[in-house]
Scaffold this motif. Structure first.
Motif, PDB file in Angstrom:
ATOM      1  N   LEU A 289       0.897  -1.143  -0.084  1.00  0.00           N
ATOM      2  CA  LEU A 289      -0.177   0.135  -0.071  1.00  0.00           C
ATOM      3  C   LEU A 289       0.864   1.057   0.274  1.00  0.00           C
ATOM      4  O   LEU A 289       0.447   2.198  -0.630  1.00  0.00           O
ATOM      5  CB  LEU A 289      -1.120  -0.096   1.058  1.00  0.00           C
ATOM      6  N   ASP A 290       1.982   1.083   0.500  1.00  0.00           N
ATOM      7  CA  ASP A 290       3.084   2.244   0.519  1.00  0.00           C
ATOM      8  C   ASP A 290       3.318   2.310  -0.897  1.00  0.00           C
ATOM      9  O   ASP A 290       3.432   3.596  -1.391  1.00  0.00           O
ATOM     10  CB  ASP A 290       4.210   2.050   1.443  1.00  0.00           C
ATOM     11  N   LEU A 291       3.700   1.531  -1.554  1.00  0.00           N
ATOM     12  CA  LEU A 291       3.776   1.514  -3.065  1.00  0.00           C
ATOM     13  C   LEU A 291       2.879   2.222  -3.692  1.00  0.00           C
ATOM     14  O   LEU A 291       3.159   3.021  -4.683  1.00  0.00           O
ATOM     15  CB  LEU A 291       4.414   0.074  -3.377  1.00  0.00           C
ATOM     16  N   ALA A 292       1.507   1.589  -3.566  1.00  0.00           N
ATOM     17  CA  ALA A 292       0.681   2.044  -4.293  1.00  0.00           C
ATOM     18  C   ALA A 292       0.084   3.469  -4.195  1.00  0.00           C
ATOM     19  O   ALA A 292      -0.082   4.122  -5.233  1.00  0.00           O
ATOM     20  CB  ALA A 292      -0.824   1.162  -4.130  1.00  0.00           C
ATOM     21  N   THR A 293       0.297   3.889  -2.985  1.00  0.00           N
ATOM     22  CA  THR A 293      -0.041   5.428  -2.785  1.00  0.00           C
ATOM     23  C   THR A 293       1.041   6.133  -3.157  1.00  0.00           C
ATOM     24  O   THR A 293       0.870   7.560  -3.257  1.00  0.00           O
ATOM     25  CB  THR A 293      -0.465   5.474  -1.150  1.00  0.00           C
ATOM     26  N   ALA A 294       2.300   5.820  -3.596  1.00  0.00           N
ATOM     27  CA  ALA A 294       3.281   6.486  -4.098  1.00  0.00           C
ATOM     28  C   ALA A 294       3.181   6.814  -5.464  1.00  0.00           C
ATOM     29  O   ALA A 294       3.887   7.833  -6.168  1.00  0.00           O
ATOM     30  CB  ALA A 294       4.694   5.956  -3.783  1.00  0.00           C
ATOM     31  N   CYS A 295       2.237   5.983  -6.154  1.00  0.00           N
ATOM     32  CA  CYS A 295       1.903   6.182  -7.503  1.00  0.00           C
ATOM     33  C   CYS A 295       0.904   7.314  -7.817  1.00  0.00           C
ATOM     34  O   CYS A 295       0.451   7.598  -6.874  1.00  0.00           O
ATOM     35  CB  CYS A 295       1.243   4.943  -8.173  1.00  0.00           C
TER      36      CYS A 295
ATOM     37  N   LYS B 163      -3.731  12.560   1.720  1.00  0.00           N
ATOM     38  CA  LYS B 163      -3.975  13.507   0.698  1.00  0.00           C
ATOM     39  C   LYS B 163      -4.578  13.015  -0.509  1.00  0.00           C
ATOM     40  O   LYS B 163      -4.833  13.580  -1.323  1.00  0.00           O
ATOM     41  CB  LYS B 163      -2.509  13.811   0.143  1.00  0.00           C
ATOM     42  N   ILE B 164      -5.081  11.581  -0.235  1.00  0.00           N
ATOM     43  CA  ILE B 164      -5.636  10.831  -1.351  1.00  0.00           C
ATOM     44  C   ILE B 164      -7.110  10.544  -1.161  1.00  0.00           C
ATOM     45  O   ILE B 164      -8.242  10.841  -1.655  1.00  0.00           O
ATOM     46  CB  ILE B 164      -5.100   9.613  -1.824  1.00  0.00           C
ATOM     47  N   VAL B 165      -7.374  10.344   0.422  1.00  0.00           N
ATOM     48  CA  VAL B 165      -8.664   9.966   0.852  1.00  0.00           C
ATOM     49  C   VAL B 165      -9.143  10.855   1.947  1.00  0.00           C
ATOM     50  O   VAL B 165      -8.289  11.471   2.589  1.00  0.00           O
ATOM     51  CB  VAL B 165      -8.810   8.276   1.225  1.00  0.00           C
ATOM     52  N   PRO B 166     -10.305  10.919   2.298  1.00  0.00           N
ATOM     53  CA  PRO B 166     -10.593  11.761   3.394  1.00  0.00           C
ATOM     54  C   PRO B 166      -9.698  11.304   4.565  1.00  0.00           C
ATOM     55  O   PRO B 166      -9.509  10.047   4.937  1.00  0.00           O
ATOM     56  CB  PRO B 166     -12.111  11.586   3.659  1.00  0.00           C
ATOM     57  N   PRO B 167      -9.267  12.457   5.278  1.00  0.00           N
ATOM     58  CA  PRO B 167      -8.394  12.059   6.572  1.00  0.00           C
ATOM     59  C   PRO B 167      -8.740  11.293   7.421  1.00  0.00           C
ATOM     60  O   PRO B 167      -8.175  10.186   7.908  1.00  0.00           O
ATOM     61  CB  PRO B 167      -8.202  13.550   7.366  1.00  0.00           C
ATOM     62  N   GLY B 168     -10.125  10.974   7.826  1.00  0.00           N
ATOM     63  CA  GLY B 168     -10.753  10.090   8.999  1.00  0.00           C
ATOM     64  C   GLY B 168     -10.492   8.632   8.112  1.00  0.00           C
ATOM     65  O   GLY B 168     -10.627   7.755   9.137  1.00  0.00           O
TER      66      GLY B 168
ATOM     67  N   THR C 282     -14.158   6.194  -1.663  1.00  0.00           N
ATOM     68  CA  THR C 282     -13.249   7.323  -1.005  1.00  0.00           C
ATOM     69  C   THR C 282     -12.081   7.793  -1.697  1.00  0.00           C
ATOM     70  O   THR C 282     -11.568   8.832  -1.442  1.00  0.00           O
ATOM     71  CB  THR C 282     -12.417   6.445   0.369  1.00  0.00           C
ATOM     72  N   GLY C 283     -11.953   7.198  -3.325  1.00  0.00           N
ATOM     73  CA  GLY C 283     -11.051   7.994  -4.156  1.00  0.00           C
ATOM     74  C   GLY C 283      -9.714   7.287  -3.810  1.00  0.00           C
ATOM     75  O   GLY C 283      -8.854   7.834  -4.692  1.00  0.00           O
TER      76      GLY C 283
ATOM     77  N   LEU D  79       4.770  18.006 -11.537  1.00  0.00           N
ATOM     78  CA  LEU D  79       5.462  18.749 -10.895  1.00  0.00           C
ATOM     79  C   LEU D  79       4.599  19.770 -10.060  1.00  0.00           C
ATOM     80  O   LEU D  79       4.817  19.892  -8.837  1.00  0.00           O
ATOM     81  CB  LEU D  79       6.565  19.348 -11.559  1.00  0.00           C
ATOM     82  N   ALA D  80       3.888  20.497 -10.921  1.00  0.00           N
ATOM     83  CA  ALA D  80       3.073  21.271 -10.251  1.00  0.00           C
ATOM     84  C   ALA D  80       1.944  20.671  -9.258  1.00  0.00           C
ATOM     85  O   ALA D  80       1.595  21.242  -7.971  1.00  0.00           O
ATOM     86  CB  ALA D  80       1.853  22.105 -11.261  1.00  0.00           C
ATOM     87  N   LEU D  81       1.322  19.429  -9.558  1.00  0.00           N
ATOM     88  CA  LEU D  81       0.388  18.883  -8.807  1.00  0.00           C
ATOM     89  C   LEU D  81       1.024  18.244  -7.734  1.00  0.00           C
ATOM     90  O   LEU D  81       0.611  18.504  -6.548  1.00  0.00           O
ATOM     91  CB  LEU D  81      -0.292  17.676  -9.627  1.00  0.00           C
ATOM     92  N   ASN D  82       2.270  17.926  -7.764  1.00  0.00           N
ATOM     93  CA  ASN D  82       2.847  17.404  -6.190  1.00  0.00           C
ATOM     94  C   ASN D  82       3.250  18.537  -5.522  1.00  0.00           C
ATOM     95  O   ASN D  82       3.263  18.442  -4.286  1.00  0.00           O
ATOM     96  CB  ASN D  82       4.343  16.563  -6.835  1.00  0.00           C
ATOM     97  N   HIS D  83       3.687  19.623  -6.168  1.00  0.00           N
ATOM     98  CA  HIS D  83       3.841  20.933  -5.233  1.00  0.00           C
ATOM     99  C   HIS D  83       2.843  21.414  -4.651  1.00  0.00           C
ATOM    100  O   HIS D  83       2.726  21.718  -3.515  1.00  0.00           O
ATOM    101  CB  HIS D  83       4.555  22.032  -6.207  1.00  0.00           C
ATOM    102  N   ALA D  84       1.631  21.376  -5.255  1.00  0.00           N
ATOM    103  CA  ALA D  84       0.502  21.980  -4.564  1.00  0.00           C
ATOM    104  C   ALA D  84      -0.135  21.039  -3.521  1.00  0.00           C
ATOM    105  O   ALA D  84      -0.600  21.306  -2.644  1.00  0.00           O
ATOM    106  CB  ALA D  84      -0.956  21.917  -5.859  1.00  0.00           C
ATOM    107  N   ARG D  85       0.238  19.529  -3.780  1.00  0.00           N
ATOM    108  CA  ARG D  85      -0.099  18.859  -2.495  1.00  0.00           C
ATOM    109  C   ARG D  85       0.413  18.887  -1.240  1.00  0.00           C
ATOM    110  O   ARG D  85       0.118  18.821  -0.216  1.00  0.00           O
ATOM    111  CB  ARG D  85       0.055  17.494  -3.137  1.00  0.00           C
TER     112      ARG D  85
END
Length: 301
Positions: A147-153, A185-190, A210-211, A247-253
């Motif tokens: 899951l660490d790998l998948a969420t880095a994608c 930053k991907i799913v709702p914090p809760g 949940t996205g 690059l822009a999306l990662n910076h905005a995140r």
């Protein structure tokens, strides 16, 4: 070559496929630098516009091999030794390094642990920092380190039988390769917190709601076909514009709106290319793929 995955190139699309289904594609210590080096090699060569990561067998990956944490790391390399696997020596070195890293018995050892963990985290950060988008196609279990790998994608899609879980909480440790940072930053914090605290399984339907994933496909074959079609759509676009967008999306995140807009002005001024735009507009009008030069390779120093 390595025993963990295959890597194939089809034009501008690279396909990295985990290839240890008999071990549920678990991640032994040597997997991490192998993945990092493969991704950064693709980045340096600059021919790749999209990377698809998929798997083989019933499950995407069961995460880190648990025998590492149990102090029995040699079990994972014994079969390789019996097969006279040429990778066995490097695996033994990686196992030894990891076991040394897990030593936290003194202040000096703990300081070393911190640096070693940063380097391990960097192996998945390579996916996040790649100039090209990375699509992760998950079937079956996406467990622990997987899951660490998948969420880095950049994008995740899955099959109907997929499930996702923060496995580390079940073995008495805090997850530490990005799954406590990126999913919020991907799913709702809760949702991210509940996953982290309980280790509950999120099924494909809930992952879509949940996205966590962008699409759910019927089975592994349909999943890979969908991921490849998505990759083809991205690869047909200007690689300069796609890289800039990432690059822009990662910076905005990772930054506030004002700082991100300031970064955007600098980034856009650096990559604005009217020739590239003219080809993209012509291709769009002609209903064809654009003809774009690859990014410039990165010098290996």
């Amino acid at each position: 070559m390595n025993e963990f995955f295959t890597l194939r190139q089809d034009g501008a699309i690279a396909h990295l496929q985990l290839s240890r289904p008999e071990r549920m594609n678990t991640m032994s210590p040597a997997f991490f630098p192998a993945l990092r080096d493969a991704v950064r090699g693709l980045q340096d060569d600059a021919a790749t516009r999209v990377l698809v990561i998929s798997s083989t067998g019933k499950h995407f990956s069961a995460g880190m091999a648990l025998d590492v944490f149990a102090g029995n790391a040699s079990a994972d390399i014994a079969p390789a030794r019996e097969r006279r696997d040429p990778n066995a020596d490097s695996q033994r070195q990686a196992v030894g390094a990891l076991m040394q890293m897990l030593d936290t018995r003194s202040p000096r050892a703990r300081l070393s642990f911190q640096e070693s963990l940063r380097r391990l985290i960097d192996c998945f950060t390579a996916l996040d920092e790649a100039r090209f988008p990375v699509i992760c196609a998950v079937q079956g279990g996406c467990i622990g380190g997987a899951l660490d790998l998948a969420t880095a994608c950049d994008i995740r899609v899955c099959s109907a039988d997929a499930f996702f879980t923060v496995q580390e909480i079940h073995i008495g440790m805090m997850a530490d390769l990005g799954v406590l940072q990126r999913p919020a930053k991907i799913v709702p914090p809760g949702v991210a917190r509940q996953m982290a605290y309980t280790g509950e399984r999120i099924d494909a339907r809930r992952a879509l709601e949940t996205g966590l994933v962008n699409a759910v496909l019927a089975d592994a074959d349909a999943l890979l076909a969908h991921a490849m079609e998505l990759a083809r759509q991205i690869a047909a676009k200007s690689p300069l514009a796609v890289a800039g967008s990432k690059l822009a999306l990662n910076h905005a995140r990772d930054h506030g709106t004002a700082a991100s807009l300031q970064q955007l002005t600098l980034l856009q001024s650096a990559i604005f290319d009217t020739t590239e735009m003219a080809e993209a507009i012509a291709a769009w009008k002609d209903k064809r793929d654009g003809e774009f030069a690859p990014l410039t390779p990165i010098a290996r120093i």
